[in-house]
Design a protein around this motif. Structure first.
Motif, mmCIF file in Angstrom:
data_model
loop_
_atom_site.group_PDB
_atom_site.id
_atom_site.type_symbol
_atom_site.label_atom_id
_atom_site.label_comp_id
_atom_site.label_asym_id
_atom_site.label_seq_id
_atom_site.Cartn_x
_atom_site.Cartn_y
_atom_site.Cartn_z
ATOM 1 N N VAL A 17 66.033 -17.707 99.233
ATOM 2 C CA VAL A 17 66.387 -16.379 99.498
ATOM 3 C C VAL A 17 67.704 -15.988 99.030
ATOM 4 O O VAL A 17 67.840 -14.679 98.481
ATOM 5 N N ILE A 18 68.515 -16.854 99.002
ATOM 6 C CA ILE A 18 69.908 -16.800 98.423
ATOM 7 C C ILE A 18 70.016 -16.219 96.897
ATOM 8 O O ILE A 18 70.568 -15.477 96.367
ATOM 9 N N ILE A 26 73.336 -8.769 96.541
ATOM 10 C CA ILE A 26 73.459 -8.712 98.124
ATOM 11 C C ILE A 26 74.331 -9.861 98.480
ATOM 12 O O ILE A 26 73.955 -10.996 98.180
ATOM 13 N N ARG A 27 75.261 -9.811 99.369
ATOM 14 C CA ARG A 27 76.237 -10.961 99.824
ATOM 15 C C ARG A 27 75.366 -11.879 100.791
ATOM 16 O O ARG A 27 74.532 -10.959 101.683
ATOM 17 N N THR A 28 75.439 -12.882 101.076
ATOM 18 C CA THR A 28 74.753 -13.858 101.808
ATOM 19 C C THR A 28 75.386 -14.644 103.032
ATOM 20 O O THR A 28 76.820 -14.915 102.623
ATOM 21 N N VAL A 29 74.962 -14.660 103.840
ATOM 22 C CA VAL A 29 75.417 -15.636 105.125
ATOM 23 C C VAL A 29 74.573 -16.722 105.456
ATOM 24 O O VAL A 29 73.229 -16.544 105.793
ATOM 25 N N ARG A 40 73.093 -27.876 100.762
ATOM 26 C CA ARG A 40 73.004 -27.070 99.622
ATOM 27 C C ARG A 40 73.105 -25.505 99.813
ATOM 28 O O ARG A 40 73.595 -24.713 99.351
ATOM 29 N N HIS A 41 72.154 -25.027 101.091
ATOM 30 C CA HIS A 41 72.318 -23.778 101.147
ATOM 31 C C HIS A 41 73.559 -23.145 101.770
ATOM 32 O O HIS A 41 73.881 -21.952 101.349
ATOM 33 N N VAL A 42 74.334 -24.003 102.341
ATOM 34 C CA VAL A 42 75.696 -23.823 102.577
ATOM 35 C C VAL A 42 76.531 -23.329 101.694
ATOM 36 O O VAL A 42 77.384 -22.372 101.541
ATOM 37 N N GLU A 43 76.453 -24.259 100.564
ATOM 38 C CA GLU A 43 77.258 -24.163 99.609
ATOM 39 C C GLU A 43 77.044 -22.890 98.626
ATOM 40 O O GLU A 43 77.706 -22.472 98.051
ATOM 41 N N LEU A 307 58.506 -12.085 95.707
ATOM 42 C CA LEU A 307 57.994 -11.701 96.909
ATOM 43 C C LEU A 307 59.216 -11.521 97.851
ATOM 44 O O LEU A 307 59.058 -10.786 98.850
ATOM 45 N N VAL A 308 60.417 -12.246 97.683
ATOM 46 C CA VAL A 308 61.567 -12.127 98.607
ATOM 47 C C VAL A 308 62.082 -10.886 98.289
ATOM 48 O O VAL A 308 62.606 -10.178 99.240
ATOM 49 N N GLU A 309 62.062 -10.252 97.023
ATOM 50 C CA GLU A 309 62.604 -9.110 96.712
ATOM 51 C C GLU A 309 61.872 -7.797 97.336
ATOM 52 O O GLU A 309 62.304 -6.962 97.987
ATOM 53 N N TRP A 310 60.435 -7.917 97.360
ATOM 54 C CA TRP A 310 59.859 -6.888 98.002
ATOM 55 C C TRP A 310 60.123 -7.280 99.511
ATOM 56 O O TRP A 310 60.178 -5.924 100.149
#
Length: 666
Positions: A17-18, A26-29, A40-43, A307-310
């Motif tokens: 998703v990131i 889009i910024r992510t949290v 890895r997803h945190v970094e 699909l994530v963009e959709w």
């Protein structure tokens, strides 16, 4: 469009998703447990918030803490990924109450489709074909038994709220029914917080075909073709492909239209998957997953869509980018799920550090979705998936060939994996011939899971040369620090006084000792394995990780990873494991005398099925151990008497802990 979204998940789906959010600006949290602080997803995310201790009940399932993280960081929307809170109507409702957009379907659609029983009642009203079964609310054993008798054996017991094979049992005779229901209910309660079950007629050799659907808030709905997910073990998908092979186009269209109709029946919005069983030209609704599926990349590979963009655009109120007649597909794609698990031990999850993790190179044909890196830990707290390997080509045969090659290139050391098992499926003639159904793995189990073969002479030669060259490197380092660096004793180059220049080594290959002798030659080595004809090796070089050599004239490269006295050799798709039998460092003890049963992995004792003093036969179930939301049966290895029980129901056990003792007969 959103400026900032929070991903309420972990691992590869969060990373996935990131990547799309970053491409869209889009910024992510990220949210993470204490155990995932360096994940890895945190970094990858722009911001990260710790939401609690490692257990999922204290972190990734804490909707209130996640919403507080969204409030603190100013996230306008939450993407739930899959698993955890992705199909939790209560969490979706809490998001709405907090003014945060839930990137998923409406609350009522989640609630209805989240109940297998209620969704099937709804589908029956919409004339979607169903497998004969019982989807009622009554859960007492008398009702369930009567319904099972009405349906006829074999019967499939399934958790009403959930998926992934959890809370699912096949019952082939009346005498097995009560225990199967009790086990399914326990597993369902642990995994989903709901122990209700439904019953279905168990079809003999069906295929599992699912349709990817998408709907928006403007009344539009499309299907993005189908995926075949028939190759399963324990009702969990192993290899998926798109499109589903060997289906008539007219049937594909009917299934797609039925799936869209099912979605519109609940006013669906966003990405969803309608799952069917297909057999003898008929298809039957199983369930609808109100989220993005693990296997969505194969659909992306054949359609060229993100699909994530959709999902993000639809959640922001935009219409679907394409109408049905504009959706096209090209080529064929496979996804193989790479897990830390031991196929030889009934797929028990494995834990440990990923000492070496080298995926195949990514390209237009090869994609790797992962949430871990080399050096990361696979722990007992979360799903043991390492990665999803996705391949694409113009047709099924070409894509399958790419899958076999890519699996052969995947290098994983530190935990036991299913890479070899996946390769065996991809190379099986029946899989290539599309002779597939949900019983494929069990039917071909003997061929897919043969007993471990001895390490070939070439593998032993590579191991011996790596050991010697590693010792030589260590000796050179020590010599530089020694008072007499020119001493002949400070060398590992085969120097012997009045003797042939050689080294004798011995490896443990499973339970078998394998002697190897290396004779030094001016241009390399001659390697004798167990006294057989010598293998000639020239041009040998080892950089601490990769060993290259010409073996009997054939240039070879292999990765060699040391873990103490253990070696793993990876080359040409083969993985060989050996232990150096070094008398100076050999462990003094040998674990496990005769009837001492140890835990195969960390977990919780669910039930103790025997008592001290009880006589048991070989194969008698002794304990139920729950690990990673699945129950595992501990069985007696031989006949005897239970003399000692070390744990009771509810106790936590670590891997290798002695569970009980059985004294053998005689």
């Amino acid at each position: 469009m959103f400026d900032k979204i929070l991903i309420a998940n972990r691992g590869e789906i969060s990373c996935r998703v990131i990547k799309t959010a970053r491409r869209l600006g889009i910024r992510t949290v990220a949210v993470h447990s204490e155990a995932d602080a360096r994940a890895r997803h945190v970094e990858m995310a722009d911001e990260a918030v710790c939401i609690g201790p490692a257990p999922v009940g204290d972190s990734y399932l804490r909707g209130d803490v996640i919403l507080e993280a969204a409030r603190r960081t100013g996230a306008e929307a939450i993407h739930p990924g899959y698993g955890f809170l992705s199909e939790n109507a209560g969490f979706a409702s809490a998001c709405a109450a907090a003014g945060v957009v839930f990137i998923g379907p409406p609350i009522e659609a989640i609630r209805v489709m989240g109940s297998k029983a209620e969704s099937k009642r709804l589908m029956a009203g919409a004339d979607v074909p169903l497998v004969p079964g019982y989807h009622g609310a009554a859960q007492d054993m008398d009702v369930l038994t009567a319904e099972a008798e009405r349906i006829g054996w074999p019967v499939l017991v399934k958790a009403s709220a959930g998926g992934g094979g959890k809370g699912m049992r096949v019952v082939r005779a009346a005498g097995e029914f009560a225990d199967a229901v009790a086990g399914a209910k326990r597993e369902a309660k642990a995994a989903f917080g709901d122990d209700s079950v439904l019953l279905e007629k168990y079809l003999g050799r069906p295929r599992h075909v699912e349709i990817q659907v998408f709907c928006d808030t403007h009344g539009n709905g499309v299907y993005l073709f189908e995926r075949d997910c028939s190759v399963q073990r324990r009702h969990q998908k192993v290899i998926e492909e798109a499109p589903a092979p060997a289906l008539p186009d007219e049937l594909r269209k009917r299934m797609g239209e039925a799936a869209v109709a099912a979605a519109k029946a609940v006013n669906y919005v966003g990405a969803g998957t309608v799952e069917f069983l297909y057999e003898d030209g008929g298809f039957y609704f199983i369930e609808m997953n109100t989220r993005l599926q693990v296997e969505h990349p194969v659909t992306e590979m054949i359609t060229g869509l993100d699909l994530v963009e959709w999902q993000i655009r639809v959640a922001a109120g935009a219409p679907l980018p394409l109408r049905q007649e504009q959706v096209t597909r090209r080529g064929h794609a496979f996804e193989a799920r790479l897990y830390a698990e031991d196929p030889q031990r009934d797929f028990l999850p494995a834990i440990g550090r990923l000492l070496r993790l080298r995926p195949p190179a990514e390209s237009a044909h090869v994609r790797v979705d992962t949430g871990v890196r080399e050096g990361d830990e696979v722990t007992m707290f979360y799903d043991p998936m390492i990665a999803k390997l996705i391949v694409w080509d113009e047709d099924r045969d070409a894509a399958l060939r790419r899958l076999r090659v890519a699996l052969g290139q995947y290098e994983v050391v530190g935990v036991t994996t299913n890479v070899g098992f996946l390769g065996a499926i991809a190379g099986h003639p029946a899989f290539k011939a599309v002779e597939i159904d949900t019983g494929f793995i069990e039917r071909h189990r003997a061929e897919l899971l043969p007993p471990p073969a001895p390490v070939p002479d070439r593998g032993l030669a590579l191991a011996a040369m790596a050991v010697l060259l590693r010792r030589d490197a260590e000796t050179r380092k020590a010599r530089r620090a020694a008072s007499d660096p020119h001493s002949p004793w400070m060398t590992a180059n085969g120097w012997r006084l009045n003797d042939d220049n050689h080294h004798d080594l011995r490896f443990q290959d499973g339970e078998t000792a394998r002697p190897v002798t290396l004779h030094f030659r001016p241009d390399g080595y001659e390697v004798e394995v167990e006294g057989r004809a010598a293998i000639r090796a020239t041009g040998v070089a080892f950089d601490g990780e990769s060993l290259t050599a010409s073996i009997d004239g054939l240039r070879t490269r292999a990765a060699v990873v040391f873990q103490g006295l253990d070696l793993t050799i990876l080359g040409d798709g083969a993985v060989w494991r050996l232990r150096l039998d070094d008398p100076t460092a050999r462990a003094a003890e040998q674990d496990g005398g005769g009837g001492r049963l140890t835990a195969p992995m960390p977990g919780t004792v669910v039930r103790v099925l025997v008592e001290a003093g009880q006589t048991v036969e070989a194969g008698t179930p002794l304990m139920l151990l729950e690990a990673m939301k699945m129950e595992h049966v501990i069985k007696a290895p031989s006949a005897g008497t239970v003399t000692t029980l070390h744990f009771a129901a509810g106790d936590q056990v670590s891997e290798g802990a002695e569970l009980l003792v059985i004294e053998g007969e005689g």
